[in-house]
Design a protein around this motif. Structure first.
Motif, PDB file in Angstrom:
ATOM      1  N   THR A 152       0.336  -1.047   0.578  1.00  0.00           N
ATOM      2  CA  THR A 152      -0.177   0.100  -0.020  1.00  0.00           C
ATOM      3  C   THR A 152       1.004   1.347  -0.161  1.00  0.00           C
ATOM      4  OG1 THR A 152      -0.034   0.482   2.635  1.00  0.00           O
ATOM      5  CG2 THR A 152      -1.926  -0.957   1.498  1.00  0.00           C
ATOM      6  N   LEU A 153      -0.142   2.081  -0.353  1.00  0.00           N
ATOM      7  CA  LEU A 153       0.895   3.725  -0.523  1.00  0.00           C
ATOM      8  C   LEU A 153       1.542   3.512   1.207  1.00  0.00           C
ATOM      9  CD1 LEU A 153      -1.248   6.364  -2.540  1.00  0.00           C
ATOM     10  CD2 LEU A 153       1.397   5.662  -2.852  1.00  0.00           C
ATOM     11  N   THR A 154       0.496   3.952   1.733  1.00  0.00           N
ATOM     12  CA  THR A 154       1.366   4.000   3.606  1.00  0.00           C
ATOM     13  C   THR A 154       2.044   2.801   3.629  1.00  0.00           C
ATOM     14  OG1 THR A 154      -1.032   3.279   4.340  1.00  0.00           O
ATOM     15  CG2 THR A 154      -1.354   4.987   4.492  1.00  0.00           C
ATOM     16  N   GLU A 155       2.205   2.121   3.258  1.00  0.00           N
ATOM     17  CA  GLU A 155       2.946   1.167   3.810  1.00  0.00           C
ATOM     18  C   GLU A 155       4.422   1.827   2.859  1.00  0.00           C
ATOM     19  OE1 GLU A 155       2.801  -2.773   2.967  1.00  0.00           O
ATOM     20  OE2 GLU A 155       1.121  -2.640   4.425  1.00  0.00           O
ATOM     21  N   PHE A 156       4.042   2.324   1.812  1.00  0.00           N
ATOM     22  CA  PHE A 156       5.323   2.771   1.055  1.00  0.00           C
ATOM     23  C   PHE A 156       6.232   3.830   1.727  1.00  0.00           C
ATOM     24  CE2 PHE A 156       6.765   4.753  -3.014  1.00  0.00           C
ATOM     25  CZ  PHE A 156       8.153   4.585  -3.506  1.00  0.00           C
ATOM     26  N   LEU A 157       5.486   4.969   2.306  1.00  0.00           N
ATOM     27  CA  LEU A 157       5.896   5.888   2.541  1.00  0.00           C
ATOM     28  C   LEU A 157       6.071   5.916   3.924  1.00  0.00           C
ATOM     29  CD1 LEU A 157       2.786   8.096   1.756  1.00  0.00           C
ATOM     30  CD2 LEU A 157       5.252   8.814   0.392  1.00  0.00           C
ATOM     31  N   THR A 158       5.857   4.872   4.572  1.00  0.00           N
ATOM     32  CA  THR A 158       6.730   4.501   5.787  1.00  0.00           C
ATOM     33  C   THR A 158       8.151   3.592   5.576  1.00  0.00           C
ATOM     34  OG1 THR A 158       4.462   4.214   6.980  1.00  0.00           O
ATOM     35  CG2 THR A 158       5.758   3.356   8.363  1.00  0.00           C
ATOM     36  N   GLN A 159       7.516   2.979   5.043  1.00  0.00           N
ATOM     37  CA  GLN A 159       9.335   2.692   4.627  1.00  0.00           C
ATOM     38  C   GLN A 159      10.145   3.404   4.594  1.00  0.00           C
ATOM     39  OE1 GLN A 159       9.224  -1.429   3.692  1.00  0.00           O
ATOM     40  NE2 GLN A 159       7.489  -2.555   4.489  1.00  0.00           N
ATOM     41  N   ALA A 160       9.680   4.559   3.287  1.00  0.00           N
ATOM     42  CA  ALA A 160      10.989   5.124   2.367  1.00  0.00           C
ATOM     43  C   ALA A 160      11.021   6.233   4.076  1.00  0.00           C
ATOM     44  CB  ALA A 160      10.215   5.594   1.269  1.00  0.00           C
ATOM     45  N   GLY A 161      10.882   6.052   5.131  1.00  0.00           N
ATOM     46  CA  GLY A 161      10.619   7.142   6.183  1.00  0.00           C
ATOM     47  C   GLY A 161      11.143   8.060   6.208  1.00  0.00           C
ATOM     48  N   THR A 162       9.560   8.721   5.520  1.00  0.00           N
ATOM     49  CA  THR A 162       8.956   9.890   6.018  1.00  0.00           C
ATOM     50  C   THR A 162       7.364   9.845   6.762  1.00  0.00           C
ATOM     51  OG1 THR A 162       6.803   9.361   4.092  1.00  0.00           O
ATOM     52  CG2 THR A 162       9.513  10.499   3.089  1.00  0.00           C
ATOM     53  N   LEU A 163       7.753  11.526   6.783  1.00  0.00           N
ATOM     54  CA  LEU A 163       5.851  12.068   7.468  1.00  0.00           C
ATOM     55  C   LEU A 163       6.104  12.411   6.509  1.00  0.00           C
ATOM     56  CD1 LEU A 163       7.218  13.131  10.769  1.00  0.00           C
ATOM     57  CD2 LEU A 163       6.310  10.950  10.829  1.00  0.00           C
ATOM     58  N   PHE A 164       4.046  12.024   6.507  1.00  0.00           N
ATOM     59  CA  PHE A 164       3.351  12.350   5.317  1.00  0.00           C
ATOM     60  C   PHE A 164       1.561  12.840   5.707  1.00  0.00           C
ATOM     61  CE2 PHE A 164       2.981   7.716   5.583  1.00  0.00           C
ATOM     62  CZ  PHE A 164       1.612   7.515   5.880  1.00  0.00           C
ATOM     63  N   GLN A 165       0.909  13.663   5.560  1.00  0.00           N
ATOM     64  CA  GLN A 165      -0.331  13.662   5.448  1.00  0.00           C
ATOM     65  C   GLN A 165      -1.115  13.769   4.637  1.00  0.00           C
ATOM     66  OE1 GLN A 165       0.996  17.999   6.128  1.00  0.00           O
ATOM     67  NE2 GLN A 165      -1.522  18.107   6.889  1.00  0.00           N
ATOM     68  N   LEU A 166      -2.332  12.959   4.270  1.00  0.00           N
ATOM     69  CA  LEU A 166      -2.871  13.840   2.472  1.00  0.00           C
ATOM     70  C   LEU A 166      -4.018  13.900   2.492  1.00  0.00           C
ATOM     71  CD1 LEU A 166      -3.175   9.249   3.814  1.00  0.00           C
ATOM     72  CD2 LEU A 166      -2.071   9.849   1.689  1.00  0.00           C
ATOM     73  N   PHE A 167      -4.826  14.462   1.723  1.00  0.00           N
ATOM     74  CA  PHE A 167      -5.827  15.479   1.706  1.00  0.00           C
ATOM     75  C   PHE A 167      -6.879  14.512   0.462  1.00  0.00           C
ATOM     76  CE2 PHE A 167      -2.538  18.304   2.828  1.00  0.00           C
ATOM     77  CZ  PHE A 167      -3.288  19.200   3.277  1.00  0.00           C
ATOM     78  N   ASP A 168      -7.825  15.253   0.537  1.00  0.00           N
ATOM     79  CA  ASP A 168      -8.815  14.298  -0.943  1.00  0.00           C
ATOM     80  C   ASP A 168      -8.490  16.362  -1.594  1.00  0.00           C
ATOM     81  OD1 ASP A 168     -11.255  13.502  -2.119  1.00  0.00           O
ATOM     82  OD2 ASP A 168     -11.895  15.338  -1.540  1.00  0.00           O
ATOM     83  N   MET A 169      -8.577  15.644  -3.218  1.00  0.00           N
ATOM     84  CA  MET A 169      -8.571  17.292  -3.817  1.00  0.00           C
ATOM     85  C   MET A 169      -9.625  16.883  -4.899  1.00  0.00           C
ATOM     86  SD  MET A 169      -5.495  18.831  -3.083  1.00  0.00           S
ATOM     87  CE  MET A 169      -5.299  19.920  -4.449  1.00  0.00           C
ATOM     88  N   GLY A 170     -10.081  16.266  -5.054  1.00  0.00           N
ATOM     89  CA  GLY A 170     -11.380  16.048  -5.468  1.00  0.00           C
ATOM     90  C   GLY A 170     -13.026  17.143  -5.746  1.00  0.00           C
ATOM     91  N   ARG A 171     -13.980  17.034  -5.053  1.00  0.00           N
ATOM     92  CA  ARG A 171     -14.558  18.484  -5.808  1.00  0.00           C
ATOM     93  C   ARG A 171     -14.148  19.327  -4.277  1.00  0.00           C
ATOM     94  NH1 ARG A 171     -17.377  13.705  -5.801  1.00  0.00           N
ATOM     95  NH2 ARG A 171     -18.792  13.811  -7.775  1.00  0.00           N
ATOM     96  N   GLN A 172     -13.550  19.196  -3.113  1.00  0.00           N
ATOM     97  CA  GLN A 172     -13.358  20.364  -2.236  1.00  0.00           C
ATOM     98  C   GLN A 172     -11.060  20.213  -1.579  1.00  0.00           C
ATOM     99  OE1 GLN A 172     -16.884  20.126   0.075  1.00  0.00           O
ATOM    100  NE2 GLN A 172     -15.986  21.246   0.743  1.00  0.00           N
ATOM    101  N   VAL A 173     -11.201  20.617  -0.616  1.00  0.00           N
ATOM    102  CA  VAL A 173      -9.177  20.375  -0.566  1.00  0.00           C
ATOM    103  C   VAL A 173      -9.794  19.820   0.868  1.00  0.00           C
ATOM    104  CG1 VAL A 173      -7.384  21.147   0.040  1.00  0.00           C
ATOM    105  CG2 VAL A 173      -7.921  21.923  -2.432  1.00  0.00           C
TER     106      VAL A 173
END
Length: 342
Positions: free
Chosen positions: A6-27
């Motif tokens: 999964t993307l969250t596993e990918f970002l975690t194992q790459a040593g990053t801190l991350f946050q997500l936004f929905d960019m569809g109808r709104q931000v």
């Protein structure tokens, strides 16, 4: 490196801190634990658009000073569940280009290869400005130079030219409505802003929680527009959209109902379907909305209905419309055309 699914596993194992936004109808923020359940197909994506999840991913490594943004879209199935093949394919491409050093410097060829894939997209300018404003405020960075220019304009609109204003300034302002000076500025300006700066302000407000005073000022401006000899449909639609981040409440639903009864327009229907769709959980409002939608061209009806029925919170409500024996003749015809083309 263990298997990554999964993307969250990918970002975690790459040593990053991350946050997500929905960019569809709104931000809007997308909680990581919610996205983990989406990745594991334990729940549908809550805000689909065109049968895709549209994501903004902000990530960085704590020891490094640089911050990064990815804008990714992934297909959803007919139930709104994330199709795992999309993220997997995207991650394979990233690893092929970057390895697991996601925050390293890219050369021109690598940047082009990373951009040239079917999963990246560029958000509309207003949404891009909104993301940058949210991150700048969160990271305690100063607002853009456009912010001060906008404040000066709102304080003295007769002495400044709105044509020099930038969307980034409006987005910066929308992130700072807790400042009583900004609250007063917006409430004072809303009754008289000309269309262009009003639309820019509304586009920014729709992505931020609004204090009650601004919600009230928006409703008053809608009422003022309704009293015009020829109310402008675009102005009414933008003013309605501006309240999109607010929780559904009676005053807003009642105003939308009045507009559907007295000033229906394609712009209003799109504003409700695209931004204010939670209000369609009200049976009376949904009934009036569908009756007005049925009077639009067949292609317009089909596209809007197809979008609404994919929203998990509305799916049962929209499907019930198809079975409603009390629906009008125009709505029955529109539904008949929908099935004929399906």
């Amino acid at each position: 490196m263990t298997a990554i699914n999964t993307l969250t596993e990918f970002l975690t194992q790459a040593g990053t801190l991350f946050q997500l936004f929905d960019m569809g109808r709104q931000v809007r923020p997308l909680a990581t634990d919610t996205f983990v359940r989406i990745e594991q197909q334990q729940q549908p994506y809550p805000w689909p658009l065109q049968q895709h999840a549209w994501l903004g991913i902000h990530f960085y490594q704590p020891q490094a000073g640089s911050h990064y943004l990815w804008f990714l879209k992934f297909a959803l199935d007919e139930r709104g569940l994330l199709q795992a093949s999309g993220p997997k394919h995207f991650m394979e491409q990233v690893v092929d280009i970057l390895g697991y050093q996601l925050t390293g410097e890219l050369n021109e060829a690598e940047a082009k290869r990373l951009a040239d894939n079917p999963y990246t997209f560029r958000p509309a300018e207003a949404k891009m400005a909104c993301v940058h404003a949210k991150l700048a405020y969160q990271l305690e960075q100063p607002p853009s130079a456009y912010y001060d220019a906008l404040c000066r304009y709102l304080d003295q609109p007769n002495q400044h030219d709105w044509q020099t204003l930038g969307l980034q300034g409006f987005a910066d302002l929308a992130e700072r409505l807790h400042d009583e000076r900004n609250l007063a500025r917006v409430c004072k300006a809303l009754p008289t802003l000309p269309p262009a700066p009003l639309y820019a302000l509304c586009q920014s407000l729709e992505n931020s929680p609004l204090p009650p005073a601004i919600q009230g000022a928006l409703l008053e401006r809608i009422g003022k527009e309704q009293e015009c000899a020829a109310p402008d449909p675009e102005t009414l639609a933008y003013l309605c959209r501006a309240m999109a981040s607010c929780s559904r409440h009676t005053l807003r639903s009642n105003k939308l109902l009045t507009l559907l009864q007295t000033q229906p327009s394609p712009a209003l229907l799109l504003a409700i379907a695209g931004r204010l769709w939670p209000d369609l959980q009200d049976a009376n409002l949904q009934s009036h909305f569908m009756e007005q939608l049925a009077l639009q061209p067949t292609s317009f009806f089909n596209q809007v209905f197809a979008e609404l029925v994919t929203i998990p919170a509305l799916r049962n409500v929209m499907l019930a419309t198809l079975r409603d024996p009390t629906r009008s003749a125009p709505l029955s015809r529109a539904i008949g055309h929908l099935f004929a083309q399906g």
